[in-house]
Design a protein around this motif. Structure first.
Motif, mmCIF file in Angstrom:
data_model
loop_
_atom_site.group_PDB
_atom_site.id
_atom_site.type_symbol
_atom_site.label_atom_id
_atom_site.label_comp_id
_atom_site.label_asym_id
_atom_site.label_seq_id
_atom_site.Cartn_x
_atom_site.Cartn_y
_atom_site.Cartn_z
ATOM 1 N N ALA A 129 0.764 -1.136 -0.059
ATOM 2 C CA ALA A 129 -0.182 0.029 -0.061
ATOM 3 C C ALA A 129 0.903 1.157 0.088
ATOM 4 O O ALA A 129 0.698 2.291 -0.940
ATOM 5 C CB ALA A 129 -1.107 -0.053 1.065
ATOM 6 N N LYS A 130 2.010 1.092 0.760
ATOM 7 C CA LYS A 130 2.845 2.435 0.690
ATOM 8 C C LYS A 130 3.531 2.710 -0.573
ATOM 9 O O LYS A 130 3.561 3.784 -1.244
ATOM 10 C CB LYS A 130 4.069 2.174 2.003
ATOM 11 N N LYS A 131 3.844 1.506 -1.203
ATOM 12 C CA LYS A 131 4.519 1.608 -2.487
ATOM 13 C C LYS A 131 3.739 2.311 -3.481
ATOM 14 O O LYS A 131 4.228 3.195 -4.489
ATOM 15 C CB LYS A 131 5.054 0.091 -2.974
ATOM 16 N N TYR A 132 2.505 1.832 -3.704
ATOM 17 C CA TYR A 132 1.730 2.323 -4.662
ATOM 18 C C TYR A 132 0.484 3.622 -4.549
ATOM 19 O O TYR A 132 -0.213 3.656 -4.821
ATOM 20 C CB TYR A 132 0.749 1.071 -5.251
ATOM 21 N N LEU A 133 0.905 4.060 -3.092
ATOM 22 C CA LEU A 133 -0.125 5.286 -2.666
ATOM 23 C C LEU A 133 0.046 6.301 -3.668
ATOM 24 O O LEU A 133 -1.125 6.763 -3.743
ATOM 25 C CB LEU A 133 0.500 5.634 -1.321
ATOM 26 N N LYS A 134 1.066 6.435 -4.389
ATOM 27 C CA LYS A 134 0.838 7.586 -5.274
ATOM 28 C C LYS A 134 0.758 7.365 -6.770
ATOM 29 O O LYS A 134 0.977 8.250 -7.837
ATOM 30 C CB LYS A 134 2.054 8.614 -5.254
ATOM 31 N N THR A 135 0.127 6.116 -7.001
ATOM 32 C CA THR A 135 0.101 5.506 -8.357
ATOM 33 C C THR A 135 -1.154 6.036 -8.946
ATOM 34 O O THR A 135 -1.978 6.134 -8.092
ATOM 35 C CB THR A 135 0.120 4.179 -8.395
ATOM 36 N N ASP A 136 -1.067 6.499 -10.003
ATOM 37 C CA ASP A 136 -2.195 6.668 -11.098
ATOM 38 C C ASP A 136 -2.771 5.491 -11.414
ATOM 39 O O ASP A 136 -2.504 4.580 -12.596
ATOM 40 C CB ASP A 136 -1.712 7.407 -12.293
ATOM 41 N N PHE A 137 -3.834 5.003 -10.777
ATOM 42 C CA PHE A 137 -4.660 3.723 -10.816
ATOM 43 C C PHE A 137 -5.423 3.762 -12.257
ATOM 44 O O PHE A 137 -5.817 2.415 -12.503
ATOM 45 C CB PHE A 137 -5.497 3.274 -9.715
ATOM 46 N N SER A 138 -5.408 4.701 -12.910
ATOM 47 C CA SER A 138 -6.209 4.617 -14.095
ATOM 48 C C SER A 138 -5.391 4.091 -15.343
ATOM 49 O O SER A 138 -5.799 3.599 -16.351
ATOM 50 C CB SER A 138 -6.661 5.958 -14.632
ATOM 51 N N LYS A 139 -4.026 3.613 -14.852
ATOM 52 C CA LYS A 139 -2.994 3.210 -15.705
ATOM 53 C C LYS A 139 -2.833 1.661 -15.437
ATOM 54 O O LYS A 139 -2.036 1.023 -16.194
ATOM 55 C CB LYS A 139 -1.574 4.078 -15.810
ATOM 56 N N VAL A 140 -3.377 1.295 -14.720
ATOM 57 C CA VAL A 140 -3.404 -0.112 -14.145
ATOM 58 C C VAL A 140 -4.233 -0.994 -14.853
ATOM 59 O O VAL A 140 -5.520 -0.942 -14.630
ATOM 60 C CB VAL A 140 -3.410 -0.491 -12.490
ATOM 61 N N LEU A 141 -3.788 -2.213 -15.203
ATOM 62 C CA LEU A 141 -4.635 -3.053 -15.793
ATOM 63 C C LEU A 141 -4.754 -4.396 -14.953
ATOM 64 O O LEU A 141 -3.786 -5.053 -14.384
ATOM 65 C CB LEU A 141 -4.007 -3.832 -17.226
ATOM 66 N N TRP A 142 -6.149 -4.340 -14.405
ATOM 67 C CA TRP A 142 -6.212 -5.410 -13.293
ATOM 68 C C TRP A 142 -6.781 -6.947 -13.793
ATOM 69 O O TRP A 142 -7.747 -6.642 -14.812
ATOM 70 C CB TRP A 142 -7.253 -4.817 -12.282
ATOM 71 N N THR A 143 -6.221 -7.968 -13.743
ATOM 72 C CA THR A 143 -6.469 -9.324 -14.356
ATOM 73 C C THR A 143 -6.798 -10.251 -13.390
ATOM 74 O O THR A 143 -6.492 -10.292 -12.268
ATOM 75 C CB THR A 143 -5.445 -9.803 -15.241
#
Length: 338
Positions: A129-143
């Motif tokens: 959670a700390k690692k990806y806290l500032k991630t733009d999740f609109s760019k993540v492909l969830w599979t």
């Protein structure tokens, strides 16, 4: 040939058999050597069936006892009615009355199933959670994959039935019937797939990569621009076929490596928004206790249900990730639900 009070079990069986053959009560009396009135009485009683149950008034409990039962039910989830009343030192209450009282304040539920989380799992979830806290999740492909069976998850074929109506008959299969394995992805407001895994194929590292090549890569990923591929992060869980060295090397050859391949904490389906998509699809294909007679019909239902999921629903799921990460940190790596 005297009149007796009771018929034996074998005599009753004979009477039923003779009735099925069309014999009259007089002829049956001669065959079983019993009084005609005894035979006639047995036939009349059998045709009347059971007497309607007369509802007896409940044993009343005091308001003080009722409050004790309510507190006990809250403190003892999944306990039996007997255990709850015994913990309150309330005796002499029949089961029907106990259940009627509890129905006014509680519901019969099954225990929720969730992955076991030990201390190490929780720490890894917090680090993730700390690692990806500032991630733009609109760019993540969830599979993820989902298995859709012919009959649906156990316990889903339940619902209200009007008084005087009979519950519909459900098919009962001796060998289960199997199911269809489905793979899909979601990114921003877009659904990728769903794609069907060929029946009988077990997804090991080689077959998983070949499946992605034939479906995800050729039908979707290859059509995307270079800038899209450069910014996209690919997410998959830690299933053996996903996390193996073979699969990791294959993804790297496709340009999905290092920061473009999301690390995933163990035992964390609650963090993957596509799990909510599977719930939406399953609710649709198994509504009203629907069953299927072939694997192709299940697959067609999955495809139809997926088409009905609009972009706004998918966007709601992918945009929920910031809140999920904050919940993980707030619960110190604990389970957050879905």
């Amino acid at each position: 040939m005297g009149q007796k009070k009771d018929l034996t079990g074998s005599e009753k069986s004979k009477i039923v058999r003779y009735l099925a053959e069309g014999c009259s009560s007089l002829k049956i009396a001669k065959l079983v050597k019993r009084d005609h009135r005894t035979i006639k009485r047995f036939i009349q009683n059998s045709q009347q069936g059971r007497k309607k149950r007369v509802e007896k008034p409940r044993r009343k409990i005091t308001a003080h006892e009722l409050r004790k039962v309510k507190r006990a039910a809250a403190k003892m989830p999944l306990a039996t009615s007997l255990a709850i009343f015994q913990s309150c030192n309330i005796t002499g209450v029949p089961k029907s009355t106990r259940c009627a009282i509890l129905r006014d304040m509680a519901k019969v539920r099954k225990a929720e199933r969730r992955p076991p989380l030990n201390k190490t799992h929780k720490l890894k979830r917090q680090d993730w959670a700390k690692k990806y806290l500032k991630t733009d999740f609109s760019k993540v492909l969830w599979t993820d994959e989902m298995r859709a069976s012919l009959d649906g998850p156990a316990g889903w074929a339940r619902g209200w039935i009007g008084k005087g109506q009979r519950a519909p008959v459900r098919l009962r299969r001796q060998q289960g019937g199997g199911g269809v394995l489905v793979w899909a992805g979601i990114i921003k407001d877009e659904l990728v797939g769903p794609f069907r895994v060929e029946d009988g194929v077990k997804l090991n590292s080689q077959s998983y990569c070949q499946f992605l090549e034939d479906t995800f890569v050729k039908q979707w990923y290859r059509k995307k621009s270079a800038s899209f591929k450069k910014n996209t992060i690919f997410m998959q869980d830690n299933a053996p076929s996903h996390a193996s060295k073979y699969s990791t090397a294959w993804l790297a050859r496709k340009g999905i490596k290092e920061e473009k391949l999301m690390t995933w904490p163990p035992c964390s389906p609650d963090l993957n928004p596509i799990e909510n998509l599977w719930s939406i699809i399953k609710c649709e294909i198994y509504k009203e206790g629907k069953q299927y007679t072939s694997l192709n019909s299940v697959w067609e239902a999955v495809v139809a249900a997926a088409r009905n999921v609009d972009g706004e629903q998918i966007k709601t799921l992918t945009e929920s990730m910031d809140g999920r990460l904050l919940s993980v940190l707030a619960k110190k790596g604990g389970y957050i639900g879905r």
